[in-house]
Each structure stands twice: as structure tokens, then as C-alpha cells.
Design an enzyme around this catalytic site. Sequence first.
Site, PDB file in Angstrom:
ATOM      1  N   GLN A 220      27.609 -65.286  23.284  1.00  0.00           N
ATOM      2  CA  GLN A 220      26.752 -65.977  22.801  1.00  0.00           C
ATOM      3  C   GLN A 220      25.849 -67.259  23.133  1.00  0.00           C
ATOM      4  OE1 GLN A 220      30.162 -65.868  19.266  1.00  0.00           O
ATOM      5  NE2 GLN A 220      28.057 -66.958  18.725  1.00  0.00           N
ATOM      6  N   ARG A 367      31.288 -68.754  12.184  1.00  0.00           N
ATOM      7  CA  ARG A 367      30.528 -68.236  11.726  1.00  0.00           C
ATOM      8  C   ARG A 367      30.465 -70.040  10.436  1.00  0.00           C
ATOM      9  NH1 ARG A 367      28.219 -62.995   9.054  1.00  0.00           N
ATOM     10  NH2 ARG A 367      25.772 -64.586   8.389  1.00  0.00           N
ATOM     11  N   CYS A 368      30.492 -71.008  11.809  1.00  0.00           N
ATOM     12  CA  CYS A 368      30.792 -72.227  11.159  1.00  0.00           C
ATOM     13  C   CYS A 368      29.929 -73.353  12.167  1.00  0.00           C
ATOM     14  CB  CYS A 368      31.968 -72.299  11.132  1.00  0.00           C
ATOM     15  SG  CYS A 368      32.695 -73.844  11.022  1.00  0.00           S
ATOM     16  N   GLU A 737      25.357 -69.458   8.445  1.00  0.00           N
ATOM     17  CA  GLU A 737      27.249 -69.662   8.217  1.00  0.00           C
ATOM     18  C   GLU A 737      27.177 -70.668   7.062  1.00  0.00           C
ATOM     19  OE1 GLU A 737      26.952 -72.471  11.500  1.00  0.00           O
ATOM     20  OE2 GLU A 737      27.880 -70.683  12.874  1.00  0.00           O
TER      21      GLU A 737
END
Lengths: 783, 166
Positions: A220, A367-368, A737
Site C-alpha cells: 500500500q 480500514r481506519c 474508512e
Amino acid sequence: MAVEATEAQPLGKAVKRKEDPRLIRGQGRYLDDIVLPNMLYMALVRSPYAHARIRGIDVEEALKVPGVQAVLTGEDLAQMNLHWMPTLAGDKQMVLATGKVLFQYQEVAAVVADSRAAAEDAAQKVQVDYEPLPAVVDPFFALTPDAPILREDREEKSNHIWHWEVGDKEATDAALAGSPVRIKEVIRMPRVHPAPIEPCGCIADYQKATGKLTWYVTSQAPHAHRTVLAMVSGLPEHMIHVISPDVGGGFGNKVPVYPGYVCAVVLSLKLGRPVKWVETRTENIATTNFARDYHMTAEIGATEDGRVTALKVSTIADHGAFDAAADPTRFPAGLFSIVTGSYRFPVAFAEVDGVYTNKAPGGVAYRCSFRVTEASFLIERAMQTLALKLNMDPAELRRRNFIQPDEFPYQSALGWTYDSGNYESTLNKALALVDYDRLRQEQKERRERGELVGIGLSTFTEIVGAGPSHTFDILGIKMFDSCEIRVHPTGKVIARLGTRHQGQGHETTFAQIIAHELGLTASDVLIEEGDTDTAPYGLGTYASRSTPTAGGAAALAARRIRQKAQQIAAHLLEMAPEDVEWDGSQFVAKGLPSRRVSMAEVALAAYTNVPPGMEPGLEATYYYDPPNLTFPNGAYVAVVSIDRGTGQVRVERFVAVDDCGTVINPMVVEGQVHGGLTEGFGIAFMQEIAFDEDGNCLAPNFMEYLVPTALETPRWETDRTETPSPHHPIGAKGVGESPNVGSPAAFVNAVVDALSPYGVTNVDIPMFPWKIWEILKTHGLAL
Amino acid sequence: MDNGKRQSVTVRVQINGETREAAVESRTLLAYFIRDTLGLTGTHVGCDTTSCGACTVLLDGVPVKSCTVLAVQAHGHQLETVEGLEQDGKLHPLQQAFWDNHGLQCGFCTPGMLMTALALVRQEPLADEETIRRAISGNLCRCTGYMNIVKAIRQAGRTVAQTQEV
Ligand code: FES
Ligand code: FES
């Protein structure tokens, strides 16, 4: 087949995704699809124990397996001083264990062979002599004097890693003491794993003749990985080429550098051949970075009429064997200080203590945006407890405490400057969609019939887009992001960014931003990410930072192009540049609207007919250092019923109204919300990485680690409000997110609401049916 | 168990209408035979343990998780993979519908999802939502939340029912 032509001025339109044509044909190019000539395969030998001393490693039998080329142990790496590597959190982590193993499935040796199967065969023949030691599983026990010290490498003889705090403790204590109403709730977010369907992996390809290492990796953050690899390996950074091909989901899992990556690189350097390593599912779930594992206590003070006066939070953070969080350097607890949420807390205090245990290292921002999920969960759950205590409708309690639209930019008690929001209008929209008043009436009637029905709210505020360079860096590297645009002579464009999407749709949404700024269509713009030899430096895609940072860079790079284009347009129109204006799609002579030139005409002129003295070409690069973070918000309503015979919770409705500022592509935004809600649902009801007292991981595969299937997943009802960010070039805030951050509390609040008439104020997640059933039994509600 | 000598067997399959043959170790799994031996990398591996469905292909028209089928079991049989969906340069209605309805994000689960859906729309093109959800419940998707996938399968089913082209 060509991508469909899209309309002019594509910003805000549901442009169909440009990445899909290859993916629906099975022509994506994911890591494991790449096969290089002469390639070898690596497998890892892992510890069966959570805590054990290594007495010896015998690799002889493994080396006899046909096709095996080499076996690497921690001692081999120690000779190169590569047996430890730095983590992004400033701790260090063992690459291959020497001396002791500290978690189950820890990396102990690497085997490389001609085929995947031979490598796996040989890995099983590596004999490791272990002396098991007592495992420390509970982070609270880890802090007691009875607990063995896990990290013998550290000077501090303690399992305590760090203490972090923010806010005014004295004033908070005083305000709490003086508040007529007080609540205290223990709120736990257990260990979970992002578990993208594509596991992590890499191919290290070192070419001795050129001295160049090409490193294909599920990443990522390819640029950050290049820099870390240069630092770890000592290879010069310009001789490392990182390629992150199509990535099959990330959710934070593909931000860190893992031991397997380093082993593959070392083996390729050693053997001069490409080495591929792809995790199994168990390796993915049991060893690569987990998330959460936050054990929090919240206290809120309030007046009798429900105005909050103070918030105090203390937290134990279980980091496992190594602190391998991927947080910005100055934030060991991430952006947890967003914990005051959407509410006007005059004063607050939060503290977090990081602890070592015998579990896999972490934790990542799943996801944060760095511990924002934990913070939102805490405050949204605690507000529910307060509403119960006050016997007040939770919507009304929130209304009384929301930061008001005219208070933005709002300075929070814990130091953030919120950019914008209209929380009450977002909430009102959600309540209208779900028909809240009627729902409460229905709930009353159904309760009278003996049904257990609950309505849960979550009105969260997120903090994303890390971040401004005065505050945010990772290993010293500032967290800006970048975009480089090249306009070709025929008016077609290639743009490259420092981010790396994993399904978020950047190839489409960034094309929309650039096309919109340049008067082109999205199909005129090709977006490329993930190749460090061609893309400008950037910190990557996580924490909902791509649109706030790289999205800003894309808009501003395009505006730079337009500045030069204006000069060229003036030259073509034979006018002074100040007599030419941009009408949103073309350059027009002021006052003479029939005299106009398109961007395509300008592009051609940039290579064939520039004004005298002007440098030819039409390119721009922008490194965007955002002035502030962005603060998306949302209002979610969950409606649940509980089966009194089984403890099964049914989500009857779920309404999500998100405000992520300017929407680039409503179809993509909706898709992001659907996906995030589904993960939030999983976290609330089924996902947990649990351990037994010996530190055995109890959920190392998809049989035990339950992620939602199409059957359980509720039908989401989504809508939005649009409050642009005042400081972002196009007003966008980021959305990937929010649904995962905001939804878990809505589910729990709904279940608690269903059970609150019986005195229940908290249910620990994940809310497995057996857990609910035990509560039902305790309260005499089970059928 | 492993004496270094592994039996090699010849596996011949009809895959997407084409006959392919190769000699592989007898223990080779179908997923790896398709991906590594035949070079069709559209079929993905997400778990290796029959849990995720990313490796779903059709074996004689029936969806199977190819990570849990031996290549030798497919010998002499028909296989269909994502690469066979597009015909004469025209996307299959399922592919079109996934694109139209944003039925994919990272795309990793997509080939398996498409193949499971293909078996369903052939049998029951006008299946209701519950049936569709049940049919794809062996295919995990971490990105989409399934709603748009269900929508896409319904759209494709209607197209198929209208044109009878499967
Ligand atoms: S790879 Fe076959 S089911 Fe997951
Ligand atoms: S689209 Fe990513 S797993 Fe389904």
C-alpha cells in the site's frame, strides 16, 4: 474494448471504473500472477510455541530435499546484522528468530527451492529444538511483577512499551468530580485482522550484473517500502525498484514490511535469482499485523439536562511481541485523541499504555485512520451509556452536544482543529430515512409483545488525510503526497501518484479530478500508481489519506498545467494572457466567447508552437502538503431484533448517512460505504483473533476467523450530506474508512438498546449468538 | 512420506473449449495446474483451504473450489474459467453487469464470484435475492459488501433470460 467515453466535467459523476475491464476478464496482474525466468520459491518455518527458547536448528534434512537451494536461519542473518529490522513504530522486530520466539507462528527459518511444493516439503524437515516458556497472553497480567519479561533485547526490564497521554488531567478530574451525572464503562475492541482476500507476498529479483533489485510486493506504500528496504539492506535507494502490482485488497494489512519480505530479498541477493514468497491464509491471519486489541475505560461527566462536561479515557494497548504499529512517528496511539468525537467536551484527558505480550506483532490501522476506530467506538458507546443513565433519547442527547456549524473551524479539547461539518443535519437525514419516531413507537409495541428490538445510533467524526508535515511523518519522512501529470501532444494525459490503490478506484477518481481541471474526459487520463521508478514520491494509500493528500496534489498539479496552458492559449489567440480566461472546459477570449481554444489544441501547441522564450512541453508535478487533516462525519442508525431462542441478532435495517465533503464519484463512494459497513458488521458480530492461555492462536484461518458472507451481510441503505472541506483543493475529505469506523458502535448500541430494559449497559464485541444467549439466560429472557 | 521421487501424471482437460495437456506431480492441485501449468492466472488463490472461493472454476458446469480438487480429478473433464467468459470480443452479461453496477473493487474475488454466478444464471437466471446470496455464500468478498454483486447478478440474469445466450 474501449472504456466508454465519459461526459465533460466528470467531477461528481458516476463514471464507470476504468480498472474494471481488465479485472472482470481475469487479466489483473496480482503479485502471484508474476512469473520470472529462473524464479525460486520461498517457504517459512514457523514456531509452534508462543514463547520458547530455541536450543538449536538442524537444517540438514531440509537441504537434502530435491530442488532445495538454501535454508536461512536467524544466525545466518545475524552474521549480516539483519536478524532484526526496525518497525514503522520505532520499535524493532525479529526477522528470523534468534535465542527466543515470542509468538506462535513466528518466523524461524526460510527455505528456498525450485518449486513452491519443494520449499514447503523442506520447511517441514527443518528441525527446531524448542524449550517452551510460559506465555503471557493477557496484557493486564503482562504489567504485573509476576509476568516474565518478554523482550530481553531491551534495556527496560518491563513489558510496558510506552505511555502516551493528551489533555488536561487535573481539569478533567475536577470537572468529573463536579458533574452531577457521571458514567463509567469498560469498552473493549478485541484483536481483529484485516484479512484481504489476496494474502501478502513479494518477489525479490536482484540482478548481479546491474546491481539493481526489483522488488514486486503487495504494498500500500511502495515508496516508503523502498526507503525502509534501503535503510535495512544497505542497498543504495536508486538501485531498488519497487513495483506494487494490482493489489487484492489491503485495509492496512499491506502497509508494514514483513519478515518474509526481508528473507526473500536476502535470498535473492545471495543467490542472484528471483525469489517469490506468498503467504498462506494462516500466515496472513496469524502473523501479519493485526488491528485493535484496545482495552479502554471511559468516564463522562454531564449536567442533569445532558450537556457533557468532561471525558476521561484510559487504555491498555496490546501490541503483541513487537510494537509494529504503522502509526505516524509522533503518535504511538495514532489519532486516538479524536476520542471527543462530534461533541463539545470543554475538557478531556486520554492516556494509552502500550504493552508486550506473546502474540503476533501489530497493530495496523485496519480500514481506519490510526486508532480512530477505537476512539469512535469508545465515544459512541459511552454516549449510549450516558443516554441510558439520563434516561434520554440518544438522538436528543447527541443534539444537545453536537459541535454547531458556526463553530467550525472547531478547536477540540484534545488539540484538533475540525475543518467543517453539519452534524445535526446529517443526523436528521438519517433519522428521517429510517423514520425514527415511528420506529420508536413500533419498538414500544413490539416490546409489549415480548420481542427484543433495539435501535442504535452512531454519529461519529473521523480524522483522516495524514497529514500536514508540521505534525506527521513516518520514520522522519513527511506525510505529503504527490502527483505528476504529463499532457501528450494529442491532448491525452498520463498521471502518476505516490499513492497505491487496492480497490478504491483511483484509476477512475483521480482521472476524474484531473480531467475536470483540464477540460478533458476521464477516459483521456491514464492513472498509474505503484511503480517507484516512475511515480513521484509519496507515502501511499491507507488511513483514508489518498483523496485528502494525493487527490489535492492531482488538482493542484492540473492547475499548474492550466497556468502554463493559459499562456499558450493566449499565444494561439494572439492575446495577452490576462485577456484569456478558463470557462471550466476551455480557454476563452474575455468578451469574445466565440474565440476559444481547447486543452487538446493547447497541448499540441506546447510541443509545436510555444510562445517565444517559453520552455516546450506540458507537464507538472505537485507535492501537496495539506494544511490540515479532514474530518468526515456520519450518522448511522441500526435496527436489530434478537432471537430469544438462539441469541442470534438480526439486523433489520441499517441506514448510513455519510458526509465526506465533495463527492468525486458517487458510485465509488457508495461502494466504499457498502464495503466498510460490511467490515464493521464483521467486527461487531463475528471477527476476532482469540488466543488460549498458552498463546495458541484460535482463529488462524477462515474456518475460525469469520468474515461476513453474502448471507449474513445486511442490506445497507445509504445517503449523504455534502459539507466540503474548506481547505482541500476540491473540498473532498475521504470516505473509505468512515463506515468501518462508525458502524460497530451503532450495532452494539442497538443490541444494548434492545436489552437495556433489563439493565444491560454493555455487550462485548464480537456479539456472537452464544454470548447474547448467555446474557438472555442471565436475565431470564432465553426461550 | 517424501522420498524425493514424486509420481508424474499426465492431465488432459478441455478448458474454455480448448484441449490442454501437461505432465504434473500427482499431488498438484487444480488451482495451481490452471494458474502455473496452463498460465491462466485469472483464477486466484485466497486461502488454499476451501474457505474463500477465489479459486472457483466450473468442472463439467458445476462450481468447484479448485484449491481443493486435484488436477488429476479433472482429467478428461471440462473446465471453465473467467478467461472463457468473453466470447467474440463481447463481454459476458455477467462481466458487463459487474462493470455496470460497481460489483468489484480490488477484483481479487471477482473471477471466482463470476464463475459461481455463471452456474447460477444458467440454471436459474431469474433467481431472487435470497437465492443469489445463498449461491455466492461460499465466495468471500472483503471489499464490496455484496450488494452490488447481487444487483449485478440479477441484471445479468435478466439479460440471459431475455437472450437465452448462455
Ligand atoms: S483459494 Fe480455494 S477456496 Fe480459497
Ligand atoms: S472486490 Fe476485493 S475481495 Fe471482492
